[in-house]
Scaffold this motif. Structure first.
Motif, mmCIF file in Angstrom:
data_model
loop_
_atom_site.group_PDB
_atom_site.id
_atom_site.type_symbol
_atom_site.label_atom_id
_atom_site.label_comp_id
_atom_site.label_asym_id
_atom_site.label_seq_id
_atom_site.Cartn_x
_atom_site.Cartn_y
_atom_site.Cartn_z
ATOM 1 N N ALA A 86 0.828 -1.208 0.000
ATOM 2 C CA ALA A 86 0.000 0.000 0.000
ATOM 3 C C ALA A 86 0.859 1.253 0.000
ATOM 4 C CB ALA A 86 -0.907 -0.010 1.233
ATOM 5 N N ALA A 87 0.353 2.275 -0.676
ATOM 6 C CA ALA A 87 1.017 3.575 -0.644
ATOM 7 C C ALA A 87 0.841 4.175 0.746
ATOM 8 C CB ALA A 87 0.407 4.493 -1.694
ATOM 9 N N PRO A 88 1.882 4.814 1.273
ATOM 10 C CA PRO A 88 1.731 5.433 2.587
ATOM 11 C C PRO A 88 0.734 6.594 2.528
ATOM 12 C CG PRO A 88 3.856 5.991 1.621
ATOM 13 C CD PRO A 88 3.215 4.994 0.715
ATOM 14 N N THR A 89 0.028 6.797 3.610
ATOM 15 C CA THR A 89 -0.908 7.911 3.660
ATOM 16 C C THR A 89 -0.146 9.216 3.862
ATOM 17 O OG1 THR A 89 -1.172 7.665 6.033
ATOM 18 C CG2 THR A 89 -2.729 6.464 4.640
ATOM 19 N N LEU A 90 -0.739 10.285 3.451
ATOM 20 C CA LEU A 90 -0.103 11.592 3.534
ATOM 21 C C LEU A 90 0.282 11.930 4.974
ATOM 22 C CD1 LEU A 90 0.740 14.129 2.025
ATOM 23 C CD2 LEU A 90 -1.563 15.005 2.345
ATOM 24 N N TRP A 91 -0.552 11.591 5.928
ATOM 25 C CA TRP A 91 -0.308 11.945 7.320
ATOM 26 C C TRP A 91 0.550 10.931 8.072
ATOM 27 C CZ3 TRP A 91 -4.992 10.964 5.033
ATOM 28 C CH2 TRP A 91 -5.566 9.736 5.332
ATOM 29 N N SER A 92 1.009 9.864 7.390
ATOM 30 C CA SER A 92 1.797 8.829 8.073
ATOM 31 C C SER A 92 3.241 9.249 8.328
ATOM 32 C CB SER A 92 1.792 7.538 7.252
ATOM 33 O OG SER A 92 2.573 7.709 6.070
ATOM 34 N N TRP A 96 8.150 6.385 1.371
ATOM 35 C CA TRP A 96 8.378 5.215 0.520
ATOM 36 C C TRP A 96 7.416 4.122 0.934
ATOM 37 C CZ3 TRP A 96 11.826 6.138 -3.262
ATOM 38 C CH2 TRP A 96 12.762 7.139 -3.052
ATOM 39 N N ASP A 97 6.989 3.302 -0.024
ATOM 40 C CA ASP A 97 6.181 2.133 0.328
ATOM 41 C C ASP A 97 7.088 1.068 0.928
ATOM 42 O OD1 ASP A 97 7.489 0.915 -1.814
ATOM 43 O OD2 ASP A 97 5.707 0.707 -3.041
ATOM 44 N N SER A 98 6.578 -0.137 1.152
ATOM 45 C CA SER A 98 7.398 -1.188 1.760
ATOM 46 C C SER A 98 8.301 -1.896 0.754
ATOM 47 C CB SER A 98 6.514 -2.230 2.453
ATOM 48 O OG SER A 98 5.828 -2.993 1.493
ATOM 49 N N GLY A 121 15.609 4.879 12.868
ATOM 50 C CA GLY A 121 16.457 5.668 11.992
ATOM 51 C C GLY A 121 15.748 6.032 10.702
ATOM 52 N N ALA A 122 16.459 5.882 9.595
ATOM 53 C CA ALA A 122 15.900 6.227 8.279
ATOM 54 C C ALA A 122 14.711 5.345 7.913
ATOM 55 C CB ALA A 122 16.986 6.112 7.217
ATOM 56 N N GLU A 123 14.612 4.181 8.531
ATOM 57 C CA GLU A 123 13.487 3.289 8.220
ATOM 58 C C GLU A 123 12.154 3.850 8.686
ATOM 59 O OE1 GLU A 123 13.738 -0.832 8.675
ATOM 60 O OE2 GLU A 123 15.616 -0.968 7.571
ATOM 61 N N ARG A 124 12.178 4.910 9.460
ATOM 62 C CA ARG A 124 10.931 5.577 9.842
ATOM 63 C C ARG A 124 10.226 6.165 8.627
ATOM 64 N NH1 ARG A 124 13.385 8.479 15.100
ATOM 65 N NH2 ARG A 124 13.210 6.689 16.471
ATOM 66 N N LEU A 125 10.983 6.394 7.556
ATOM 67 C CA LEU A 125 10.409 6.965 6.335
ATOM 68 C C LEU A 125 9.825 5.899 5.411
ATOM 69 C CD1 LEU A 125 13.197 9.570 5.542
ATOM 70 C CD2 LEU A 125 11.000 9.956 6.685
ATOM 71 N N LEU A 126 10.036 4.625 5.754
ATOM 72 C CA LEU A 126 9.555 3.518 4.926
ATOM 73 C C LEU A 126 8.283 2.936 5.525
ATOM 74 C CD1 LEU A 126 12.968 1.662 4.544
ATOM 75 C CD2 LEU A 126 11.976 3.325 2.967
ATOM 76 N N ALA A 127 7.321 2.650 4.677
ATOM 77 C CA ALA A 127 6.077 2.008 5.129
ATOM 78 C C ALA A 127 6.280 0.495 5.107
ATOM 79 C CB ALA A 127 4.910 2.432 4.246
#
Length: 146
Positions: A86-92, A96-98, A121-127
């Motif tokens: 799934a695409a990450p939601t705008l407010w998440s 990046w997706d998974s 770390g940077a993985e907070r930006l990944l869904a």
């Protein structure tokens, strides 16, 4: 039924574990030489970006088109059924997706996705999360069995 589970290591554009890890060459080889040998492909690290970019960025930076190039090749090889994370939601807060994708020559009867609640770390930006699909087999059964 030939199934392949593979981490393509197509890290997000701009991210590399070495100076040049040949992402585009590896993707071409996979699409031309590996993909045609299988019926179902369960892939990871096929990242797609979901963030505001300059209007020309996706067209100018071909690395942002790797997931689309993979899907175009899959369609040409008869993989008519696709499930993506799934695409990450705008407010998440994710951009990046998974990076998960399941491609099948056989119909996908049911699919589900989940996103993990946190990362470090940077993985907070990944869904990051998990992806599931039930696939119809030519025998009338399904994979995985019910």
């Amino acid at each position: 039924m030939r199934v392949l589970v593979l981490n393509l290591q197509l890290l997000a554009p701009g991210i590399s574990t070495t100076r040049n890890n040949y992402k585009d060459a590896r993707l071409r080889y996979f699409c031309d030489e590996v993909m045609p040998r299988y019926d179902v492909l369960c892939l990871s690290e096929v990242w797609k970006a979901y963030f505001p970019v300059l209007p020309c960025m996706n067209r100018c930076l071909d690395s942002f088109r790797r997931p689309e190039r993979l899907l175009e090749a899959a369609k040409a090889h008869g993989f008519d059924y696709v499930v993506r994370s799934a695409a990450p939601t705008l407010w998440s807060g994710k951009i990046w997706d998974s990076g998960l994708m399941i491609l099948s020559r056989y119909p996908i009867l049911k699919s589900s996705t989940m996103v993990f609640s946190s990362g470090l770390g940077a993985e907070r930006l990944l869904a990051n999360g998990a992806l599931y699909a039930r696939i119809a087999l030519p025998t009338g059964e399904s994979l995985p069995p019910t």
